[in-house]
Write an enzyme that holds these catalytic residues in place. Structure first.
Site, mmCIF file in Angstrom:
data_model
loop_
_atom_site.group_PDB
_atom_site.id
_atom_site.type_symbol
_atom_site.label_atom_id
_atom_site.label_comp_id
_atom_site.label_asym_id
_atom_site.label_seq_id
_atom_site.Cartn_x
_atom_site.Cartn_y
_atom_site.Cartn_z
ATOM 1 N N ASP A 272 -31.506 10.021 -3.001
ATOM 2 C CA ASP A 272 -31.510 8.887 -3.785
ATOM 3 C C ASP A 272 -30.069 8.900 -4.705
ATOM 4 O O ASP A 272 -29.511 7.981 -4.822
ATOM 5 C CB ASP A 272 -32.485 8.651 -4.517
ATOM 6 C CG ASP A 272 -33.050 7.195 -4.826
ATOM 7 O OD1 ASP A 272 -33.683 6.810 -5.678
ATOM 8 O OD2 ASP A 272 -32.249 6.145 -4.245
ATOM 9 N N ASP B 107 -40.261 3.321 -3.723
ATOM 10 C CA ASP B 107 -40.523 3.872 -5.029
ATOM 11 C C ASP B 107 -42.187 4.091 -5.176
ATOM 12 O O ASP B 107 -42.725 5.156 -5.578
ATOM 13 C CB ASP B 107 -40.025 3.189 -6.324
ATOM 14 C CG ASP B 107 -38.515 3.445 -6.656
ATOM 15 O OD1 ASP B 107 -38.032 2.806 -7.464
ATOM 16 O OD2 ASP B 107 -38.141 4.421 -5.910
#
Lengths: 414, 283
Positions: A216, A335
């Site tokens: 990420d 997330d």
């Protein structure tokens, strides 16, 4: 006294202080994340598998033929032992292959976005969200039913499952659905996927979490990162990035509040890929609105639903710490999922680690939002929280547990 | 269920109990299940009942207070981890003498009270930032009640962290079908003792933060000294629990200490608010 001069008048009837509304948006994103984590912890602690072998079997059963989990669990079964070094090796291999697959598919996503193939993606996404809600939801419901011995017949179960999944597909898919149902179903999808991920063996889960957060970080901040390319493409074309995002909009706008005007984009993009990449990007919307949008990954299941962003705009500008801005914060479902996976895996050890990891993740989320307010550009939301979570998990497990158990078993507290 | 290999036989026993209880093959009586979940929930509510009602009535209404609560919980956890790290080499304490434990308590309380001053400095900085923000959006600055609510939220965060880490994390076997008694205190179940102690400490932590912040702001020595003193006395009272049969004395004393803190904070806040009222009306 200095303090007297800075004190304002006491609250009279009708006067409000800034403390009343400050931080509202943050709380509106903290609550669903906490709810998702709570549900995953409850699921894990009530339906936990007793050892890695049974979890490997269940993941074999669950996953399709060629996924890394089945590879690693097959590996474990064949080896017959769970010697730590073998586990670590297979975990690293799994995590690495996962990240590679995710990178390739994100580039594919960027390519498809570039060539504007929306219809194909839209239909695929509808089918895949139905699949996730019905199959994954059905599997977990069956686990719950068998564990709690709920009396229900197959026909009722089938009808309920069908209804709930179809409504869920519409809730995340159609633009004019009530926002509370949309939010509820997104949280449900997050819970289901996160619970599925916790069925992986332990070392694999941790390696996966760390690998995904590093990925990420790279994908959003490096110039060649796929997510950065995606964000730049979307911004240059003035379109939204198609992603599955949770919008922290209020369910019913308060009449006494500042007037918020929601504008919806007419070209809602819906996109689904088999394995989409995970990233958190923070976009500055046209009127300097801050939004955190992310795309989710669901690499090891066949399809994963994604829906288009709803673009939110408001008339009011507000300078502030970023907490008081009157736009809604958008957080991607990836997330939700990875935070819940971390907390769920901590729950498999002990509840003390759960609380410590929960606080660490919240702290990471706060730090990310703060950085967001400072830098005002695309930022990954996963790395800070996951790293803090892993650090706190290790610290709790190694240091804190012995200390606290020693004290409280002797009934010494401070 | 996981089985922690821990040197303390207590915890192994607790876990064996919970493992036995969690067998879901065969026929377990459904009534036995619900009774014990009720017992577990009961212990949680004993420890956290006042905290939950404070949360629901005062803190849940203002989002910023929830954030303050979360950050102060994190703060307390970090201080606890540092303490645990410092003491790790000396644990587990095998002796049943009093003096190792009293050193443990003294250092821990001293460290936490020192951290409280740091916490207050952070609080002052936050107050300044909030006042600057309020000026920028042309809203009134922080009221006295706001500051006290912030102190309350901070204290509640500390108390919540204490209850969660010292009591709730060990409560998992209480949801199973059995209970546990410690040797030194055979009259009350272990879970009940820890729940009541946690309740006392929640109250002490919450209101001593209010007292401490007011004391540091006003500069009054009496308030500033009261807080570490009360904390230390309360922690030393729990040392009485090491003596066999000591918990029968220790628990009521702790509750008295909590009541004292509560009363002191009540008097302080009352005085402060009426003073403020009179200064305002005399302007």
């Amino acid at each position: 006294m200095d303090d007297r001069s800075t004190d304002s008048d006491p609250v009279t009837a009708g006067e409000s202080s800034i403390l009343d509304t400050l931080g509202e948006d943050v709380i509106r994103i903290v609550s669903p994340v906490s709810l998702c984590m709570l549900l995953v912890v409850l699921l894990v602690s009530s339906v936990s598998s007793t050892n890695d072998l049974s979890s490997s079997i269940s993941s074999l059963f669950l996953s399709s033929t060629t996924t890394p989990t089945s590879f690693s669990s097959l590996n474990l079964l064949l080896l017959g032992s769970d010697s730590t070094w073998e586990e670590i090796k297979s975990a690293l291999v799994t995590a690495l292959s996962f990240v590679v697959v995710v990178t390739l598919l994100t580039f594919l996503l960027v390519l498809l976005f570039y060539f504007r193939c929306t219809n194909f993606l839209r239909i695929y996404m509808g089918i895949s969200s139905l699949f996730v809600l019905s199959f994954l939801g059905g599997f977990i419901s069956l686990l719950l039913i068998s564990h709690f011995k709920i009396p229900i017949d197959p026909f009722t179960f089938a009808i309920l499952l069908f209804n709930l999944s179809v409504v869920g597909v519409f809730a995340v898919f159609m633009p004019k659905f009530p926002i509370s149902m949309n939010q509820g179903y997104l949280v449900a999808i997050g819970v289901l996927t996160a619970y599925w991920f916790t069925m992986l063996p332990e070392w694999t889960t941790w390696a996966l979490l760390i690998a995904m957060s590093l990925y990420d970080l790279a994908a959003v901040l490096l110039p060649i990162g796929p997510l950065r390319l995606l964000v730049e493409l979307a911004m240059s074309r003035n379109e939204e990035i198609p992603a599955l995002v949770y919008e922290a909009r209020p369910v019913d706008p308060q009449p006494g509040d500042r007037v918020r005007v929601w504008r919806e984009r007419t070209d809602v993009r819906i996109e689904a890929t088999e394995n989409s990449t995970n990233s958190a990007t923070v976009q500055t919307v046209q009127e300097t609105r801050l939004a955190v949008s992310e795309e989710i990954t669901a690499p090891l299941i066949e399809a994963f639903p994604q829906t288009g962003d709803r673009h939110l705009g408001t008339e009011e500008e507000e300078d502030g710490i970023g907490l008081g801005s009157s736009g809604a914060i958008k957080l991607g479902l990836g997330d939700f999922i990875f935070y819940s996976v971390l907390v769920g895996r901590a729950a498999m050890y002990d509840y003390m680690t759960v609380y410590a990891c929960y606080l660490a993740i919240m702290a990471g989320l706060g730090v990310t939002l703060l950085l967001l307010a400072v830098y005002r550009k695309a930022l990954p939301a996963l790395p800070v929280s996951i790293m803090l979570g892993v650090v706190f998990y290790l610290l709790t497990r190694v240091l804190l547990e012995v200390f606290v158990v020693q004290c409280s078993s002797n009934l010494l507290m401070f | 269920m996981r089985c922690r290999l821990d040197s303390l036989s207590l915890i192994v026993c607790l876990h064996l109990l919970s493992i036995d209880g969690d067998d879901d093959k065969g026929e377990r009586s459904q009534i036995g299940d619900t009774m014990t979940v009720a017992a577990g929930v009961g212990y949680v509510l004993i420890a956290l009942g006042p905290a939950l009602s404070l949360f629901a009535s005062v803190i849940a209404k203002k989002p910023f207070l929830i954030l303050t609560l979360l950050s102060s919980t994190l703060f307390w956890l970090i201080s606890l981890i540092i303490l645990a790290g410092a003491w790790r080499a000396f644990l587990p304490v095998k002796s049943t003498e009093l003096w190792p434990y009293s050193i443990l308590i003294l250092t821990s309380v001293g460290f936490q009270e020192g951290i409280r001053i740091g916490f207050w400095r952070l609080f002052k900085k936050m107050e300044d930032m909030l006042n600057a923000f309020a000026d920028r959006v042309s809203k009134p600055r922080l009221f006295l009640t706001d500051k006290m609510q912030l102190a309350l939220a901070g204290g509640l965060g500390h108390g919540l962290a204490h209850a969660v880490f010292f009591c709730l994390s060990l409560l998992t076997p209480a949801f199973g079908p059995a209970t546990f008694y410690v040797d030194k205190c055979p009259s009350i179940p272990f879970f009940l003792i820890s729940a009541i102690i946690a309740l006392g400490f929640v109250i002490i932590h919450t209101f001593s933060m209010v007292i401490a912040f007011n004391g540091y702001t006003e500069g009054k020595r009496k308030d500033q000294i009261f807080v570490p003193f009360a904390h230390l006395i309360a922690a030393l009272i729990t040392l009485i629990n090491l003596v066999p049969g000591g918990c029968n004395i220790g628990l009521p004393l702790l509750c008295i200490m909590a009541g004292t803190t509560l009363y002191y904070s009540w008097q302080l806040v009352w005085r402060r608010l009426t003073e403020h009222q009179t200064t305002r009306s005399s302007d």
